[in-house]
Design a protein around this motif. Structure first.
Motif, PDB file in Angstrom:
ATOM      1  N   ILE A 237       0.824  -1.210   0.000  1.00 48.83           N
ATOM      2  CA  ILE A 237       0.000   0.000   0.000  1.00 48.83           C
ATOM      3  C   ILE A 237       0.858   1.261   0.000  1.00 48.83           C
ATOM      4  CG2 ILE A 237      -0.223   0.116   2.535  1.00 48.83           C
ATOM      5  CD1 ILE A 237      -3.133   1.034   2.077  1.00 48.83           C
ATOM      6  N   GLN A 238       2.084   1.161   0.541  1.00 50.79           N
ATOM      7  CA  GLN A 238       2.968   2.332   0.597  1.00 50.79           C
ATOM      8  C   GLN A 238       3.466   2.745  -0.790  1.00 50.79           C
ATOM      9  OE1 GLN A 238       3.332  -0.382   2.561  1.00 50.79           O
ATOM     10  NE2 GLN A 238       2.646   0.469   4.516  1.00 50.79           N
ATOM     11  N   TRP A 239       3.222   1.915  -1.824  1.00 46.05           N
ATOM     12  CA  TRP A 239       3.607   2.252  -3.189  1.00 46.05           C
ATOM     13  C   TRP A 239       2.542   3.060  -3.912  1.00 46.05           C
ATOM     14  CZ3 TRP A 239       5.881  -2.753  -5.861  1.00 46.05           C
ATOM     15  CH2 TRP A 239       7.050  -3.133  -5.200  1.00 46.05           C
ATOM     16  N   TYR A 249       1.792   9.468  -0.268  1.00 47.03           N
ATOM     17  CA  TYR A 249       1.720   8.028  -0.095  1.00 47.03           C
ATOM     18  C   TYR A 249       1.273   7.686   1.325  1.00 47.03           C
ATOM     19  CZ  TYR A 249       4.477   7.788  -4.414  1.00 47.03           C
ATOM     20  OH  TYR A 249       4.918   7.920  -5.712  1.00 47.03           O
ATOM     21  N   PRO A 250       0.626   6.548   1.518  1.00 43.21           N
ATOM     22  CA  PRO A 250       0.283   6.109   2.869  1.00 43.21           C
ATOM     23  C   PRO A 250       1.536   5.873   3.704  1.00 43.21           C
ATOM     24  CG  PRO A 250      -0.947   4.858   1.219  1.00 43.21           C
ATOM     25  CD  PRO A 250       0.102   5.630   0.483  1.00 43.21           C
ATOM     26  N   ILE A 267      -5.820   3.438   6.128  1.00 41.95           N
ATOM     27  CA  ILE A 267      -4.970   4.352   5.369  1.00 41.95           C
ATOM     28  C   ILE A 267      -4.628   5.556   6.229  1.00 41.95           C
ATOM     29  CG2 ILE A 267      -4.799   5.812   3.325  1.00 41.95           C
ATOM     30  CD1 ILE A 267      -6.716   3.900   1.921  1.00 41.95           C
ATOM     31  N   GLU A 268      -3.350   5.721   6.486  1.00 35.35           N
ATOM     32  CA  GLU A 268      -2.860   6.842   7.292  1.00 35.35           C
ATOM     33  C   GLU A 268      -2.011   7.752   6.407  1.00 35.35           C
ATOM     34  OE1 GLU A 268      -1.126   6.733  11.620  1.00 35.35           O
ATOM     35  OE2 GLU A 268       0.562   6.660  10.217  1.00 35.35           O
ATOM     36  N   LEU A 269      -2.285   9.043   6.446  1.00 29.48           N
ATOM     37  CA  LEU A 269      -1.554  10.036   5.673  1.00 29.48           C
ATOM     38  C   LEU A 269      -0.957  11.068   6.619  1.00 29.48           C
ATOM     39  CD1 LEU A 269      -4.218  10.580   2.874  1.00 29.48           C
ATOM     40  CD2 LEU A 269      -2.176   9.158   2.721  1.00 29.48           C
ATOM     41  N   GLU A 270       0.178  11.608   6.221  1.00 28.44           N
ATOM     42  CA  GLU A 270       0.879  12.552   7.089  1.00 28.44           C
ATOM     43  C   GLU A 270       0.851  13.946   6.480  1.00 28.44           C
ATOM     44  OE1 GLU A 270       4.790  12.047   9.705  1.00 28.44           O
ATOM     45  OE2 GLU A 270       5.256  12.342   7.591  1.00 28.44           O
ATOM     46  N   GLY A 271       0.174  14.880   7.128  1.00 24.56           N
ATOM     47  CA  GLY A 271       0.175  16.278   6.732  1.00 24.56           C
ATOM     48  C   GLY A 271       0.745  17.091   7.880  1.00 24.56           C
ATOM     49  N   ASN A 274      -1.123  13.450  11.522  1.00 24.13           N
ATOM     50  CA  ASN A 274      -1.559  12.235  10.839  1.00 24.13           C
ATOM     51  C   ASN A 274      -3.082  12.182  10.707  1.00 24.13           C
ATOM     52  OD1 ASN A 274       1.063  11.517  10.651  1.00 24.13           O
ATOM     53  ND2 ASN A 274       0.947   9.699  11.933  1.00 24.13           N
ATOM     54  N   TYR A 275      -3.533  11.856   9.507  1.00 29.89           N
ATOM     55  CA  TYR A 275      -4.943  11.647   9.221  1.00 29.89           C
ATOM     56  C   TYR A 275      -5.125  10.171   8.886  1.00 29.89           C
ATOM     57  CZ  TYR A 275      -5.012  16.749   8.569  1.00 29.89           C
ATOM     58  OH  TYR A 275      -4.895  18.105   8.738  1.00 29.89           O
ATOM     59  N   SER A 276      -6.116   9.545   9.459  1.00 24.84           N
ATOM     60  CA  SER A 276      -6.302   8.117   9.211  1.00 24.84           C
ATOM     61  C   SER A 276      -7.777   7.791   8.982  1.00 24.84           C
ATOM     62  CB  SER A 276      -5.762   7.291  10.378  1.00 24.84           C
ATOM     63  OG  SER A 276      -6.389   7.634  11.594  1.00 24.84           O
ATOM     64  N   TYR A 277      -7.995   6.775   8.115  1.00 27.46           N
ATOM     65  CA  TYR A 277      -9.349   6.369   7.746  1.00 27.46           C
ATOM     66  C   TYR A 277      -9.401   4.856   7.626  1.00 27.46           C
ATOM     67  CZ  TYR A 277      -9.776  11.307   6.763  1.00 27.46           C
ATOM     68  OH  TYR A 277      -9.761  12.674   6.896  1.00 27.46           O
ATOM     69  N   CYS A 278     -10.530   4.301   8.030  1.00 30.22           N
ATOM     70  CA  CYS A 278     -10.741   2.855   7.996  1.00 30.22           C
ATOM     71  C   CYS A 278     -11.840   2.544   6.984  1.00 30.22           C
ATOM     72  CB  CYS A 278     -11.124   2.342   9.383  1.00 30.22           C
ATOM     73  SG  CYS A 278     -11.459   0.565   9.444  1.00 30.22           S
ATOM     74  N   PHE A 279     -11.515   1.756   5.959  1.00 32.19           N
ATOM     75  CA  PHE A 279     -12.462   1.349   4.926  1.00 32.19           C
ATOM     76  C   PHE A 279     -12.825  -0.114   5.135  1.00 32.19           C
ATOM     77  CE2 PHE A 279     -10.205   4.933   3.205  1.00 32.19           C
ATOM     78  CZ  PHE A 279     -11.145   5.629   2.456  1.00 32.19           C
TER      79      PHE A 279
END
Length: 291
Positions: A237-239, A249-250, A267-271, A274-279
Motif C-alpha cells: 500500500i505504501q507504493w 503516499y500512505p 490508510i494513514e496520511l501525514e500532513g 496524521n490523518y487516518s481512515y478505515c475502509f
C-alpha cells in the motif's frame, strides 16, 4: 436448442468475454502502466533469494546498506536523509563495478564526500559476496581520485535494529524487514516534504479525498484478486500514490487485505498531523480513525 437456452448460453458467453477482456486489459495495460510509476528503489527485497549486505558510512551523515545478489546491487536501504540522492537513480540491477561508479559519482556531485574521507564498511554474518564487493570498490576508488581510509567492522541485523531504535524481531528475516520499512519511511517523508510544501494547509476533507483515491486504486486492483492477506508483499500500500501529480503516499502504519474481492484497509496520511481512515469493504463504508 430452444430460445431460452440459447439466450442463456449467449449471456454466459458475453460474461466470459468481458471477464477475459478485463483480465487482458489488467495484464497488458493497467499493470504495466502502474509499474512505470515504480522507481528502481521502490522494490522490496526478495528474501527468498541468497544475498549479502554491505553497509557504507561516511562522515557527511551518509549511511546506507547495499543488498548484493550474484555480484549485482539488487536493493538499497536508506538509513539517513542524505542518502536520498541515491534514490531511484537506477543503481539497482547494476553490476558491482557500475553500481559503485554511479554511487561515487553521485556522492561527489552532491558534495557528500571528500578525497580523504574515512569509509566504514560493515559486514553482516554469512555475507558471501562482501569480500568481492570490497575488492571491487578498492579498485575503483583511485579512478575517482578518492584516497579513502577504509575501516571494516562486523555487526548483525539485530544489532542494527537496536542502533536504529527499532522494535527487536525474533528472526533475521523480520529484522531485515523492519530495517527495510525504516528505509521506506525515510524516503516517504522526504518525498512528501519535497512535493507538499503546503502540507500544513490540509483539512479533513482533503485528507479523506486522498485516502479515497488510494482506496479506489486498491479496489481496482482487487477486481482480479479474490483474497490477499495483510502480510502479502504483492502491491504494498505504501507504493500507491494518492494521485498522479501529487506524491502523497500512505505511511508505513497503513495496511489492507482483500476478502472475496472486497478491500478492507487502514490508510494513514501525514500532513500537519496524521490523518487516518478505515475502509470496510467499500468507499461508502468508511470512518475516521483506526480500524
Amino acid at each position: 436448442m430452444n430460445s431460452k437456452k440459447k439466450d442463456r448460453y449467449l449471456f454466459i458467453l458475453e460474461i466470459f468475454i468481458l471477464v477475459v477482456l478485463f483480465i487482458l486489459v489488467t495484464i497488458f495495460i493497467t499493470w504495466p502502466e502502474y509499474k512505470k510509476t515504480i522507481g528502481s528503489s521502490d522494490k522490496y527485497i526478495n528474501t527468498e533469494e541468497n544475498f549479502s549486505l554491505m553497509e557504507w558510512r561516511l562522515p557527511q551523515e551518509v549511511n546506507f546498506i547495499l543488498v548484493i545478489n550474484q555480484e549485482k546491487i539488487s536493493n538499497i536501504l536508506f538509513l539517513t536523509d542524505n542518502t536520498y540522492c541515491l534514490y531511484n537513480q537506477n543503481i539497482e540491477g547494476l553490476s558491482l563495478k557500475k553500481g559503485f561508479q554511479t554511487i561515487l559519482k553521485i556522492l561527489i556531485e552532491e558534495q557528500l564526500t571528500t578525497a580523504s574521507d574515512e569509509l566504514t564498511l560493515t559486514k553482516y554474518p554469512q555475507d558471501t559476496e562482501y569480500e568481492k564487493a570490497k575488492d571491487e570498490l578498492e579498485e575503483i576508488l583511485p579512478s575517482f581520485s578518492l584516497n579513502w581510509t577504509i575501516i571494516e567492522k562486523n555487526t548483525t541485523l539485530e544489532e542494527k535494529t537496536q542502533e536504529l531504535e527499532l522494535d527487536i524481531e525474533e528472526t533475521e528475516e523480520l529484522q531485515l524487514k523492519r530495517i527495510e520499512l525504516y528505509s521506506k519511511e525515510i524516503i516517504r517523508r522526504i518525498k512528501n516534504d519535497i512535493s507538499n510544501p503546503i502540507a500544513t494547509q490540509w483539512s479533513d476533507d482533503i485528507a479523506k479525498q486522498y485516502s479515497q483515491e488510494i482506496y479506489q486504486k486498491l479496489m481496482t486492483y482487487a477486481q482480479n484478486v479474490k483474497d490477499q492477506e495483510i502480510s502479502d508483499s504483492n502491491l504494498p500500500i505504501q507504493w500507491i500514490p494518492a494521485s498522479s501529480n501529487i506524491e502523497i503516499y500512505p505511511t508505513e502504519n497503513s495496511w489492507y487485505y482483500i476478502k472475496d474481492y472486497q478491500v478492507y484497509a487502514y490508510i494513514e496520511l501525514e500532513g500537519d498531523h496524521n490523518y487516518s481512515y478505515c475502509f470496510s469493504g467499500s468507499l461508502e463504508n468508511v470512518k475516521k480513525g483506526k480500524c
